[in-house]
Every structure is written in structure tokens, then in C-alpha cells.
Design a protein around this motif. Structure first.
Motif, mmCIF file in Angstrom:
data_model
loop_
_atom_site.group_PDB
_atom_site.id
_atom_site.type_symbol
_atom_site.label_atom_id
_atom_site.label_comp_id
_atom_site.label_asym_id
_atom_site.label_seq_id
_atom_site.Cartn_x
_atom_site.Cartn_y
_atom_site.Cartn_z
ATOM 1 N N ASN A 173 0.810 -1.226 0.000
ATOM 2 C CA ASN A 173 0.000 0.000 0.000
ATOM 3 C C ASN A 173 0.841 1.273 0.000
ATOM 4 O OD1 ASN A 173 -2.453 -1.545 0.173
ATOM 5 N ND2 ASN A 173 -2.042 -1.820 2.369
ATOM 6 N N ASN A 174 2.018 1.203 -0.591
ATOM 7 C CA ASN A 174 2.878 2.379 -0.641
ATOM 8 C C ASN A 174 2.257 3.446 -1.547
ATOM 9 O OD1 ASN A 174 5.378 3.924 -0.398
ATOM 10 N ND2 ASN A 174 5.647 3.390 -2.559
ATOM 11 N N PRO A 175 2.144 4.701 -1.085
ATOM 12 C CA PRO A 175 1.485 5.730 -1.891
ATOM 13 C C PRO A 175 2.313 6.245 -3.062
ATOM 14 C CG PRO A 175 2.307 6.668 0.153
ATOM 15 C CD PRO A 175 2.519 5.188 0.255
ATOM 16 N N THR A 176 3.617 5.979 -3.057
ATOM 17 C CA THR A 176 4.461 6.469 -4.148
ATOM 18 C C THR A 176 4.140 5.748 -5.450
ATOM 19 O OG1 THR A 176 6.249 6.994 -2.620
ATOM 20 C CG2 THR A 176 6.837 6.727 -4.937
ATOM 21 N N GLY A 177 4.136 4.437 -5.392
ATOM 22 C CA GLY A 177 3.913 3.578 -6.552
ATOM 23 C C GLY A 177 4.203 2.158 -6.129
ATOM 24 N N ARG A 178 3.818 1.196 -6.956
ATOM 25 C CA ARG A 178 3.968 -0.215 -6.585
ATOM 26 C C ARG A 178 4.990 -0.882 -7.500
ATOM 27 N NH1 ARG A 178 -1.204 -0.254 -4.204
ATOM 28 N NH2 ARG A 178 -1.156 1.761 -3.119
ATOM 29 N N PHE A 179 6.004 -1.451 -6.887
ATOM 30 C CA PHE A 179 7.018 -2.187 -7.655
ATOM 31 C C PHE A 179 6.550 -3.638 -7.775
ATOM 32 C CE2 PHE A 179 11.433 -1.156 -8.941
ATOM 33 C CZ PHE A 179 11.697 -2.315 -9.648
#
Length: 418
Positions: free
Chosen positions: A384-390
Motif C-alpha cells: 500500500n505504498n502511496p508512491t507507486g507499486r514495484f
């Protein structure tokens, strides 16, 4: 086993380089049509770059510690070595290695300065060697256990090859004159000694089978200078000849020339297949003025690499790329990252820059974390990282099959072969 389960035996001395390890990894095949690189960089570990951890570097070295060169001068040998030992222990850990393994990473690109292999004092520069090679040996052993490969990248060379902090010295006075001290005859001779010293050290390592390639100089700048261009061709030729007896290919950056795929075509065609890999560092949404905001334009820039790579006579590794842009939508960043992974996976593959970035409270060279965190693989692997999903690689299928399953705006796989 080599996937991190049962230890294969051997004393701690074995792991420190005194006895050969069983079951060496098979040589990495850069011309494979299936087994592409899905990797990341361990930037900031062996060569300090202030923008990755600015608060720490200012705290340790002072506000004028713009690079490792100036920090080394500020602190002096003993203090700098102590700071480096603590940094080496903390910046990249066994837990980080496990996280990257769990994400499906199959290669670690490891930027380094020349000074662990050759005396900086002999060069006349203040860099200090602490426990660098012990740490590198430890990483190589950990990579062997996990069947992960390593690409050693000489990021900093005598005199600085690009006047950027990534080389150890942010030599802006030289950059304004378009002068790179690395091209002096003296530093060229020293650089050849560095390469031989590094290869001698590698030969002593029982886990040397993990080394899939070596970049003998990262991001050299030639400034359209014919003398510099000739010396770089000579250095790359020397590097191929030096690496070949060790079964290690050269991963060669294109030196920021215009039309790099056309510029390096003839040189690449003359090399034995598998001994030369072109290294590109695309940042289609960054390092521009103004930074682009048109999503279609950015995707178009990514897509153009398809034809450039497909028509090049040697494998192309995207040795550095990131999710960075001025656009702060989680979905956009995720889509942009997936598209790059897919397209850049069509030739030799890619290594993301970087595995980690610290948040800086008082940025001067750093970016605000909302933007800078797009340089951090670990950050984008968090749930759930708000930056982006790797995306985590599905290791049950060939790498190219997995990357082709990702979102892309660039059409189908050109199925590149050499």
C-alpha cells in the motif's frame, strides 16, 4: 540451498574467501532470449552520493560535504574510515538482501569507487578504503547462496570521468570547461592498473562465479572532444581484452553521445558476441527543463527504445532507470514503472536505480520525498505504498515472459536476438 535455506556447509573462513565454494553459478548468458536481468542497484553503499542521504552526510561531514571527495578531506583518514565502516554495516543489510530476493531480483549492480582496489593516496586523492572489500565479499557470498548475480560497476575513477558526485567528486569548475581529468594520460594508466587489481582480487574470491559483468568506467563524458572519444574507445578495447580471459563481459556506458545506438554500432559489431553489452541509463521523465508532464509524451520516449534496442548488434542493459517524474499519482507511477520494466526487459534487461533512498528533512541536493522516493525499490515494495507499486517477479516463469505480462503502452515484444 542457494535459495537461502539449508547452508551448504563450510566454515566462516570459506565465506571470507579462503576456500572455493561448491556449485559455482553458471555463467550469465547475456544473449539469452528468456533469462533477462531483473535487478537493482546498491547505489550509495561503496561510493557516497549526498542526494541519497543528505541529512546524514551533512551531519557527518559538514554542510560543504558535497561529495565523497570533500567529505574525506573534511574528516581526515581516521574519522572517515570510522564513518565508512558504520555506513557499510547499515546501508545494505541481510534483511535488505532477503527483501530483494523475495521480490525476484536476479542481479545486483554494485557501484564502487576505484579506491578499494588501488591506493587513492597514490593517485593524490583523499578517498579512504575501510572495510569495502570485506563487505563486497560478504555480498557476493550472500548472492551465491541465493543464485543472484552481481554486476560490478566502477562508478568513480581517478580524476573523475564526469565531474559528477556519482564519480566521488562533483568537480563543477571542470564541468564548466568541459574537462574530465580522467582522460589525462596519467589517469588512464592508473585506471588500467585499477582494472587489473580488481580482477586479481576477484580471482581470489570463491564466490566469483556470481560476477556477470563489469563496468570499468561508469557514465564517462566525452563532451564531443575527439581526443576523449579516442581514449574512451581505447579504454573499452583494453577492458574487453582484460576481462575476456576471466570470462567476464564489459558492460559499457555510451558516454552521453548523441544517437548512442548509431555511435556505438560499429564498435559493437566488431566484438565477439557476449563480450560487449551496451549500458544505457534512461530517465525519460526527468533531467529535463521543464520536467515533462504529458503522460503520452513520456510513454512515447520509453517506447522509442524498442526500435533502438532491436536494431543494435549487441545486448543493451538499462543499467539505471527509475520511476521518477514530477507526476505524483500512485497509479501513474506504477504504470510508468511497469511499462519501463516491460520495454527494458526486451534486450538484456534492467537494473533499477536505486534499491534505497533516505528521506531528507533539509534538502539541498535531495528531492522532496514524494518525488525522491520514486528512486527507492524498497519503498515501492512496501504494501500500500502511496508512491507507486514495484511488481514482484513471478520466478516460476522466464523473466521475459513475466515482463511481457506487465502493463505496457509500447506494443508487443520484438523478440530481439543476436
Amino acid at each position: 540451498d542457494k535459495n537461502g535455506g539449508e547452508d551448504k556447509g563450510g566454515s566462516s573462513d570459506d565465506r571470507q574467501g579462503k576456500a572455493p565454494l561448491p556449485d559455482p553459478l553458471p555463467a550469465w548468458n547475456w544473449t539469452s532470449t528468456e533469462n533477462k536481468v531483473f535487478g537493482t542497484n546498491l547505489g550509495g553503499l561503496f561510493l557516497l552520493e549526498r542526494w541519497m542521504y543528505e541529512d546524514w552526510m551533512v551531519e557527518q561531514g559538514g554542510p560543504d560535504a558535497w561529495d565523497e571527495y570533500s567529505m574525506s578531506k573534511n574528516l581526515g583518514a581516521d574519522k572517515m574510515q570510522s564513518v565508512l565502516r558504520n555506513h557499510l554495516d547499515s546501508w545494505f543489510t541481510e534483511d535488505d538482501m532477503n527483501t530483494l530476493q523475495d521480490a525476484g531480483v536476479n542481479m545486483l549492480r554494485i557501484p564502487m569507487g576505484y579506491w578499494p582496489f588501488f591506493s587513492a593516496q597514490e593517485v593524490g586523492e583523499p578517498y579512504q578504503n575501510a572495510s569495502h572489500l570485506d563487505k563486497l565479499s560478504e555480498i557476493m557470498y550472500g548472492a551465491w547462496k541465493r543464485s543472484i548475480y552481481v554486476l560490478i560497476d566502477l562508478h568513480g575513477m581517478p580524476g573523475s570521468q564526469n565531474n559528477d558526485q556519482s564519480s566521488g567528486r562533483n568537480h563543477t569548475s571542470n564541468d564548466n570547461k568541459q574537462v574530465a581529468d580522467w582522460y589525462s594520460d596519467h589517469n588512464q594508466q592508473l585506471s588500467r592498473k585499477v582494472v587489473h587489481k580488481m580482477l586479481d582480487w576477484l580471482d581470489s574470491q570463491p564466490s566469483k562465479s556470481v560476477v556477470a559483468g563489469i563496468t570499468t568506467v561508469n557514465e564517462p563524458k566525452v563532451y564531443d572532444n575527439g581526443d576523449y572519444q579516442g581514449k574512451l574507445f581505447d579504454f573499452y578495447g583494453f577492458s574487453i581484452d582484460a576481462l575476456k580471459p576471466h570470462g567476464i563481459p564489459l558492460i559499457a556506458h555510451h558516454a552521453f553521445v548523441s544517437n548512442p545506438y548509431g555511435y556505438w554500432r560499429d564498435f559493437a559489431q566488431k566484438q565477439e558476441t557476449g563480450t560487449f553489452v551496451l549500458d544505457d541509463h534512461p530517465y525519460p521523465a526527468w533531467f529535463q527543463s521543464p520536467e515533462p508532464t504529458d503522460e503520452g509524451q513520456i510513454f512515447g520516449s520509453v517506447c522509442r527504445f524498442r526500435d533502438s534496442m532491436a536494431n543494435f548488434p549487441a545486448p543493451v542493459l538499462m543499467g539505471e532507470f527509475s520511476a521518477i517524474s514530477i507526476l505524483n499519482s500512485t497509479d501513474w507511477t506504477t504504470d510508468y514503472l511497469s511499462t519501463q520494466l516491460k520495454v527494458f526487459g526486451w534486450s538484456a534487461g534492467s537494473t533499477f536505480f536505486n534499491f534505497r533512498l533516505n528521506e531528507t528533512q533539509n534538502p539541498v541536493l535531495s528531492e522532496p520525498f514524494a518525488i525522491g522516493s520514486k528512486y527507492s525499490m524498497l519503498e515501492m515494495l512496501r504494501d500500500n505504498n502511496p508512491t507507486g507499486r514495484f511488481p514482484r517477479r513471478n520466478v516460476s516463469m522466464p523473466v521475459v515472459e513475466w515482463t511481457n505480462s506487465l502493463t505496457s503502452h509500447c506494443g508487443s515484444d520484438p523478440e530481439i536476438s543476436w
